[in-house]
Design a protein around this motif. Structure first.
Motif: not given
Lengths: 170, 170, 170
Positions: B33-34, B37-38, B80, B83-88, B107, B109, B111
């Motif tokens: 994810a990090p 997302d970067s 990116i 604004g986005c999070a590929h929350f695991a 998830l 998520i 923005n």
């Protein structure tokens, strides 16, 4: 074997066992969501002791039979059919020999006509016991984080020395 | 060294290695994810074996080159930028020597003009292998939890003895 | 004790300590949410070193006193009263002796008249230190994942060799 060596080995074995226990309990707790979201009723029930309790806001399940019945219920089967995730956060675990407690959060996410929605966010508190078949849940209490006092109380209860600040306590 | 001592040390080493393996695989899965997302395209691709597969509902990526290209794509770069999070969620891992499987949830998520929205909740199943460079993904299969049967099937597939309850199976 | 045995024991002790450190740091990070969502102001502040920093987009807290004050503030107490979850993902941790860094995500979920809403998704970067009382946070920096460049930069900064792809860098 010298006493010094024996002590060093015994210390390693004890510490390693605690690390393994924490991993095993984490694995137990993390297995709930994929098992319940796929309707594996027997395996969900098997996470608890035979007389284990699952205490959710609206429903109290006592024993594996009632937990199994919840997974098989029309309500739960409809969640699965429509698309559902009982997303769990990683647990914070406190070990005490053959007993343990854990606190974590769960999110219930459901798919609907307008896409995915966050139905609720819930505080979870687990009591667990080491059995001959490995760690099992003795009690799991869930309280929805909608402002009811029970929910932050449940979160705080996992941390023995923790004290909730309240305006009137100043 | 006596046989008893040798056995005790070897047992400690084996058990510790399993604990470390589980931590290393967790770390690999949590780094996705990090990195994605970067937009760290090379490092995302490097989580897989050179011929590893990333199988998502709408797109099948075969090999690091295709995974890298996904991260560099206009679509992904726009996530990116907005604004986005590929929350695991933390993975449930099953080790088998130099192989492993893991199941977790993600998830997505995003923005947008009305704030953050939950675009999708997804079942993830990983197959991993120990390599000379550490653990790497051989296959990752993602299926959106929107009611399609493949998704609960994928969740259940991680638990060998698990059996999905279905109304018609009663 | 022979040299070979001593080396083998010392290696086990070192490796086990690293595994325990990773569990302890995970536990520290995962304790933030249940403590803050129940308003345990002293225990929240105690996760940091006395002069530790908590740097959030809108507010910079320097030292335990300011962190404690945030938990006791009317704003925060209103979140708790209405229902709130500072849901945290499991952290990716990098150890370096008595220092460590960690990256994770948090979701702020609030209950309101229309049910639960995802208020924000945030990148978290932690710097930690081993102290006589165990691991403590030296710095925690949170940046909301709303498209601002700082947030993916923060995520990537945890991975030393990682390089962000950018359109203009092609």
């Amino acid at each position: 074997m010298t006493d010094a060596l024996e002590q060093r080995l015994a210390a390693l074995e004890d510490r390693l066992r605690a690390v393994e226990d924490e991993q095993a309990i984490t694995r137990l707790i993390l297995s709930y969501a994929p098992l319940v979201d796929s309707g594996c009723a027997d395996q969900v029930a098997g996470l608890w002791e035979p007389d284990g309790v699952y205490d959710v806001d609206e429903i109290l399940m006592e024993g594996q039979q009632q937990i199994r019945a919840m997974v098989k219920s029309g309500n739960h089967q409809r969640w699965i059919a429509g698309g559902c995730a009982h997303f769990a956060g990683a647990p914070h675990i406190t070990l005490d020999g053959d007993d343990a407690t854990a606190v974590c959060y769960t999110l219930m996410i459901v798919n609907g006509p307008d896409g995915f929605a966050l139905r609720r966010a819930t505080a979870n508190h687990w009591t667990l016991r080491r059995t001959d078949q490995g760690w099992r849940a003795v009690n799991r209490t869930n309280r929805i984080l909608d402002g009811r006092e029970e929910s932050p109380d449940l979160l705080a209860s996992h941390f023995p020395a923790a004290e909730r600040f309240r305006k009137e306590s100043v």
